[in-house]
Design a protein around this motif. Structure first.
Motif: not given
Length: 166
Positions: A125-126, A111-112, A146-149, A119-120
């Motif tokens: 963002f994907t 769920a989280a 949203a994070l690179a790698g 949210f993202l």
């Protein structure tokens, strides 16, 4: 006023235990699994690489807390919450080959992860949720640009993953 010796003995033991615990907490070696602030996960290139990094961290004051191996993943959790692991290629493929991850604690990881992905996405963002990467391990991943790698994972509290080092 008369105080029985057994009361003094119990009080002394309690004071000594609390003092020992306070010293361990102050030195960054909290023996209790509480609090669990989550983790920062780094993937080693091999099991021997993981072991070398764990030994190097220990030389610099970051002690090993426990092992939590599962599904072919060799995982060492350090006292500060850092996780050093080695994952087989099949696991790495499922998580988009992310070599690092931010681990967050949740009562319901699935769920989280769904909430985090929503949210993202709302922010442009994907975000893809990947569950059952390690059968039997309560961890759900969010792969996002949203994070690179890197990725984010949600897991149950560390008490659900514990096995002491051998």
């Amino acid at each position: 006023m008369f105080i029985p010796k057994w009361v003094l003995a119990i009080l002394l033991v309690v004071v000594l235990a609390l003092t020992a615990w306070a010293v361990m907490v102050a030195s960054g070696r909290n023996p209790l699994p509480f609090p669990d602030p989550g983790s920062r996960i780094f993937v080693a290139s091999s099991v021997s690489g993981k072991d070398a990094v764990v030994d190097l961290l220990a030389q610099h004051g970051v002690a090993q807390r426990l092992q939590a191996d599962s599904g072919g993943v060799s995982r060492t959790i350090m006292m500060d919450g850092t996780i050093i692991n080695h994952s087989p290629p099949s696991v790495m493929e499922q998580v988009g080959s992310a070599p690092a991850c931010i681990g967050l604690v949740a009562d319901d990881p699935a769920a989280a992860a769904d909430e985090a992905a929503s949210f993202l996405r709302e922010r442009g963002f994907t975000a893809d949720v990947v569950a059952d990467v390690e059968p039997g391990m309560p961890v759900v991943f969010v792969l996002t640009d949203a994070l690179a790698g890197s990725c984010i994972n949600f897991r149950r509290h560390v008490i659900h993953m514990m096995r002491r080092p051998e």
